[in-house]
Write a protein that holds these residues in place. Structure first.
Motif, mmCIF file in Angstrom:
data_model
loop_
_atom_site.group_PDB
_atom_site.id
_atom_site.type_symbol
_atom_site.label_atom_id
_atom_site.label_comp_id
_atom_site.label_asym_id
_atom_site.label_seq_id
_atom_site.Cartn_x
_atom_site.Cartn_y
_atom_site.Cartn_z
ATOM 1 N N ASP A 1 -2.052 15.638 -7.488
ATOM 2 C CA ASP A 1 -2.087 17.093 -7.322
ATOM 3 C C ASP A 1 -1.924 17.485 -5.857
ATOM 4 O O ASP A 1 -1.257 18.469 -5.537
ATOM 5 C CB ASP A 1 -3.397 17.657 -7.876
ATOM 6 N N VAL A 2 -2.526 16.710 -4.961
ATOM 7 C CA VAL A 2 -2.362 16.981 -3.525
ATOM 8 C C VAL A 2 -0.907 16.752 -3.126
ATOM 9 O O VAL A 2 -0.325 17.536 -2.376
ATOM 10 C CB VAL A 2 -3.301 16.083 -2.690
ATOM 11 N N ALA A 3 -0.297 15.685 -3.644
ATOM 12 C CA ALA A 3 1.108 15.397 -3.337
ATOM 13 C C ALA A 3 2.026 16.494 -3.869
ATOM 14 O O ALA A 3 3.034 16.830 -3.234
ATOM 15 C CB ALA A 3 1.508 14.040 -3.917
ATOM 16 N N ASP A 4 1.687 17.061 -5.032
ATOM 17 C CA ASP A 4 2.468 18.180 -5.565
ATOM 18 C C ASP A 4 2.429 19.364 -4.604
ATOM 19 O O ASP A 4 3.444 20.037 -4.382
ATOM 20 C CB ASP A 4 1.918 18.627 -6.929
ATOM 21 N N ASP A 5 1.261 19.607 -4.024
ATOM 22 C CA ASP A 5 1.113 20.713 -3.074
ATOM 23 C C ASP A 5 1.948 20.448 -1.822
ATOM 24 O O ASP A 5 2.664 21.332 -1.336
ATOM 25 C CB ASP A 5 -0.364 20.883 -2.710
ATOM 26 N N VAL A 6 1.879 19.218 -1.297
ATOM 27 C CA VAL A 6 2.688 18.854 -0.131
ATOM 28 C C VAL A 6 4.171 19.050 -0.437
ATOM 29 O O VAL A 6 4.912 19.648 0.345
ATOM 30 C CB VAL A 6 2.419 17.393 0.291
ATOM 31 N N HIS A 7 4.600 18.556 -1.578
ATOM 32 C CA HIS A 7 6.002 18.677 -1.972
ATOM 33 C C HIS A 7 6.438 20.141 -2.029
ATOM 34 O O HIS A 7 7.535 20.481 -1.565
ATOM 35 C CB HIS A 7 6.203 18.018 -3.342
ATOM 36 N N ARG A 8 5.574 20.990 -2.556
ATOM 37 C CA ARG A 8 5.929 22.411 -2.715
ATOM 38 C C ARG A 8 6.226 23.059 -1.365
ATOM 39 O O ARG A 8 7.259 23.700 -1.206
ATOM 40 C CB ARG A 8 4.774 23.141 -3.419
ATOM 41 N N TRP A 9 5.333 22.888 -0.379
ATOM 42 C CA TRP A 9 5.602 23.600 0.872
ATOM 43 C C TRP A 9 6.609 22.898 1.775
ATOM 44 O O TRP A 9 7.237 23.528 2.621
ATOM 45 C CB TRP A 9 4.325 23.992 1.626
ATOM 46 N N VAL A 10 6.818 21.596 1.590
ATOM 47 C CA VAL A 10 7.892 20.925 2.338
ATOM 48 C C VAL A 10 9.252 21.367 1.816
ATOM 49 O O VAL A 10 10.160 21.710 2.592
ATOM 50 C CB VAL A 10 7.738 19.391 2.242
ATOM 51 N N VAL A 11 9.430 21.378 0.487
ATOM 52 C CA VAL A 11 10.715 21.758 -0.108
ATOM 53 C C VAL A 11 11.060 23.213 0.210
ATOM 54 O O VAL A 11 12.231 23.555 0.437
ATOM 55 C CB VAL A 11 10.677 21.514 -1.631
ATOM 56 N N GLU A 12 10.059 24.062 0.259
ATOM 57 C CA GLU A 12 10.299 25.470 0.564
ATOM 58 C C GLU A 12 10.949 25.645 1.934
ATOM 59 O O GLU A 12 11.803 26.529 2.136
ATOM 60 C CB GLU A 12 8.975 26.240 0.516
ATOM 61 N N ASP B 1 0.825 -1.212 0.000
ATOM 62 C CA ASP B 1 0.000 0.000 0.000
ATOM 63 C C ASP B 1 0.858 1.261 0.000
ATOM 64 O O ASP B 1 0.497 2.266 -0.612
ATOM 65 C CB ASP B 1 -0.938 -0.002 1.205
ATOM 66 N N VAL B 2 1.990 1.221 0.701
ATOM 67 C CA VAL B 2 2.910 2.359 0.665
ATOM 68 C C VAL B 2 3.395 2.593 -0.765
ATOM 69 O O VAL B 2 3.416 3.728 -1.264
ATOM 70 C CB VAL B 2 4.111 2.124 1.608
ATOM 71 N N ALA B 3 3.771 1.503 -1.435
ATOM 72 C CA ALA B 3 4.254 1.614 -2.822
ATOM 73 C C ALA B 3 3.145 2.108 -3.747
ATOM 74 O O ALA B 3 3.394 2.911 -4.661
ATOM 75 C CB ALA B 3 4.779 0.255 -3.292
ATOM 76 N N ALA B 4 1.907 1.648 -3.514
ATOM 77 C CA ALA B 4 0.787 2.070 -4.364
ATOM 78 C C ALA B 4 0.502 3.558 -4.184
ATOM 79 O O ALA B 4 0.224 4.266 -5.161
ATOM 80 C CB ALA B 4 -0.455 1.242 -4.032
ATOM 81 N N LEU B 5 0.567 4.042 -2.952
ATOM 82 C CA LEU B 5 0.364 5.478 -2.702
ATOM 83 C C LEU B 5 1.448 6.292 -3.402
ATOM 84 O O LEU B 5 1.162 7.328 -4.020
ATOM 85 C CB LEU B 5 0.380 5.759 -1.200
ATOM 86 N N GLN B 6 2.683 5.837 -3.306
ATOM 87 C CA GLN B 6 3.777 6.571 -3.933
ATOM 88 C C GLN B 6 3.619 6.594 -5.451
ATOM 89 O O GLN B 6 3.867 7.631 -6.094
ATOM 90 C CB GLN B 6 5.119 5.969 -3.545
ATOM 91 N N ALA B 7 3.196 5.481 -6.030
ATOM 92 C CA ALA B 7 2.992 5.434 -7.483
ATOM 93 C C ALA B 7 1.872 6.385 -7.904
ATOM 94 O O ALA B 7 1.975 7.093 -8.910
ATOM 95 C CB ALA B 7 2.682 4.004 -7.915
ATOM 96 N N ALA B 8 0.789 6.433 -7.106
ATOM 97 C CA ALA B 8 -0.340 7.306 -7.435
ATOM 98 C C ALA B 8 0.019 8.775 -7.264
ATOM 99 O O ALA B 8 -0.575 9.645 -7.912
ATOM 100 C CB ALA B 8 -1.542 6.952 -6.560
ATOM 101 N N ALA B 9 0.995 9.057 -6.385
ATOM 102 C CA ALA B 9 1.399 10.442 -6.139
ATOM 103 C C ALA B 9 2.228 11.014 -7.283
ATOM 104 O O ALA B 9 2.410 12.231 -7.358
ATOM 105 C CB ALA B 9 2.181 10.532 -4.827
ATOM 106 N N GLY B 10 2.741 10.151 -8.145
ATOM 107 C CA GLY B 10 3.469 10.645 -9.308
ATOM 108 C C GLY B 10 4.974 10.593 -9.145
ATOM 109 O O GLY B 10 5.496 10.440 -8.032
ATOM 110 N N PRO B 11 5.704 10.725 -10.241
ATOM 111 C CA PRO B 11 7.173 10.616 -10.219
ATOM 112 C C PRO B 11 7.809 11.705 -9.351
ATOM 113 O O PRO B 11 7.341 12.847 -9.319
ATOM 114 C CB PRO B 11 7.563 10.771 -11.691
ATOM 115 N N GLY B 12 8.868 11.317 -8.653
ATOM 116 C CA GLY B 12 9.615 12.278 -7.846
ATOM 117 C C GLY B 12 9.043 12.550 -6.474
ATOM 118 O O GLY B 12 9.618 13.335 -5.713
ATOM 119 N N ARG B 13 7.929 11.909 -6.129
ATOM 120 C CA ARG B 13 7.331 12.137 -4.821
ATOM 121 C C ARG B 13 7.774 11.055 -3.838
ATOM 122 O O ARG B 13 7.801 9.872 -4.182
ATOM 123 C CB ARG B 13 5.798 12.171 -4.906
#
Length: 456
Positions: A324-335, A239-251
């Motif tokens: 798209d939600v993972a992209d948002d998380v990535h944006r404010w974590v990386v900042e 399930d961890v791997a499935a979530l990561q795959a659904a979140a898109g590349p680089g997440r």
């Protein structure tokens, strides 16, 4: 901490403290004061627990004596854990390194067997096995079971150290119990987190956005909701791997998990007894490698944390794709995951002192009480396999953080099985836990005894 002779219930069985001692460092400590860093000062007085279950193999009888001897040895290097947090002249907390020691309780679960514990229901299990600290920086409880197994529970003051630091201590303590070579000594060099000289002309913008002076926080409204629920779930490696795959590349896995959890909070908002204007989700970020890429902070003992967050309406979150939600998380974590931010945060606290502050993520961001707030803190560095006191790796381990705040707190960590599964500690509103348990494709699965101990 429970007093000697006091009993509590763990899933119908009494846990009785049979012995109370205080373990001091093996060598005397010259009393002195050690300042808390500016990043330590971001933490309010709150305690964090952790516990380890060791299956029945005869370990319980000899474990307390070995643990106490090893603890005395390792407290020589980790002497702040044997001290106290006191107020300085400005009213700020600082460490009194006095060598008072660590309170150590021995307890019995009577006729209970370790495999009978419902570990996933925290209030019936961990709540009775992790000690409540009454004094000092840290305390320990060892609970023996009729099967020969034992649980080692620890509680520590979060103002003194973060999970990364306490993990260092746990590995050193276990190594001392096994008679192994000592780990590298911890560093208490506060100059690594010294403020800029001269002070910057204006506050760091991101720090100002993520933290707020306590004087600017409105009084909380009267409670209108049921108390938070405390659970421990497991998430399978698949399930961890499935979530990561659904979140898109680089997440990362944590970004994918956080995105999923954020959407769960949005779905749970519909079940909340109070209308939620937004859902706020924060992620704890460690700054050691961001501040110093040369490894100088690898052994630093203390808090080096910040908490970026995002907030949006429940309806908007529910309609978004996970990627798209993972992209948002990535944006404010990386900042926030930069040396510049951590140095700015140190300066921001310096400009505010001695007034305390609080992370906006715990307050629900700008929407405050109108937001459903949660913070994710990664425990994936928890060295489960290395917390071997001489009888092998634990059968189960988890953090324990039933804090009194209104925001949720979720902490994933590696399963003691070493198979890629996660164990997830959850402190959240009842409707959030209900949403976790009611997912059509269940990510959050119950902790069953067979999963932890095999066939009983």
């Amino acid at each position: 901490m429970v007093r000697e002779g006091e009993a509590t219930k763990a899933h119908g069985h009494e846990v009785t403290v049979t012995s109370m001692t205080t373990v001091a460092p093996a060598l005397p400590v010259q009393e002195h004061r050690l300042a808390l860093s500016n990043l330590d000062l971001l933490l309010p007085p709150m305690d964090v627990g952790v516990f380890f279950c060791y299956a029945g193999d005869g370990a319980a009888a000899a474990l307390p004596a070995i643990l106490k001897a090893a603890l005395a040895e390792v407290l020589v290097a980790y002497y702040p854990l044997a001290g106290e947090v006191v107020a300085n002249a400005a009213g700020e907390g600082e460490l009194l390194c006095s060598g008072r020691g660590v309170d150590f309780a021995e307890a019995s679960a009577g006729d209970a067997a370790l495999c009978e514990l419902r570990l996933g229901v925290v209030d019936e299990s961990a709540e009775k096995l992790v000690p409540k600290k009454k004094a000092g920086v840290m305390c320990v409880q060892v609970t023996k079971f009729k099967c020969g197994g034992a649980v080692v529970g620890c509680t520590f003051d979060h103002r003194v150290c973060d999970a990364y630091s306490f993990n260092m201590f746990l590995v050193a303590w276990a190594a001392a119990a096994r008679g192994s070579s000592p780990s590298p000594a911890p560093s208490f060099d506060r100059s690594l987190l010294a403020p800029s000289v001269p002070a910057p002309a204006c506050p760091h913008a991101l720090a100002d956005r993520l933290f707020v002076p306590v004087s600017c926080v409105p009084a909380p409204p009267a409670p209108t909701e049921a108390a938070a629920s405390n659970r421990i779930f497991r998430v399978t490696a698949a399930d961890v791997a499935a979530l990561q795959a659904a979140a898109g590349p680089g997440r990362t896995k944590l970004e994918a998990f956080t995105a999923h959890l954020w959407q769960l909070h949005a779905r749970a908002a519909a079940e909340s007894p109070r209308r939620r204007r937004s859902c706020s989700m924060g992620v704890v970020v460690d700054g050691r490698t961001r501040l110093r890429r040369d490894g100088a902070m690898r052994a630093y003992f203390g808090n080096v944390l910040t908490i970026p967050y995002g907030a949006t309406s429940p309806g908007h979150l529910r309609d978004m794709a996970l990627a798209d939600v993972a992209d948002d998380v990535h944006r404010w974590v990386v900042e926030a995951a930069t040396g510049e931010h951590f140095r700015g945060l140190v300066d921001w606290v310096e400009a505010l002192r001695p007034e305390p502050s609080v992370a906006r993520a715990y307050l629900g961001g700008d929407d405050g009480a109108e937001a459903a707030a949660c913070v994710v803190s990664s425990g994936m560095r928890m060295p489960v396999g290395e917390v071997d006191f001489g009888w092998g790796r634990p059968a189960f381990a988890s953090y324990h953080f039933p804090w009194p705040g209104s925001a949720g707190y979720v902490m994933p960590m590696p399963s003691a099985r070493g198979d890629g599964d996660w164990v997830v500690y959850v402190h959240a509103a009842p409707e959030v836990v209900k949403a976790m348990e009611a997912e059509p494709a269940t990510v959050f699965q119950a902790i069953e005894p067979d999963y932890v101990f095999g066939q009983a």
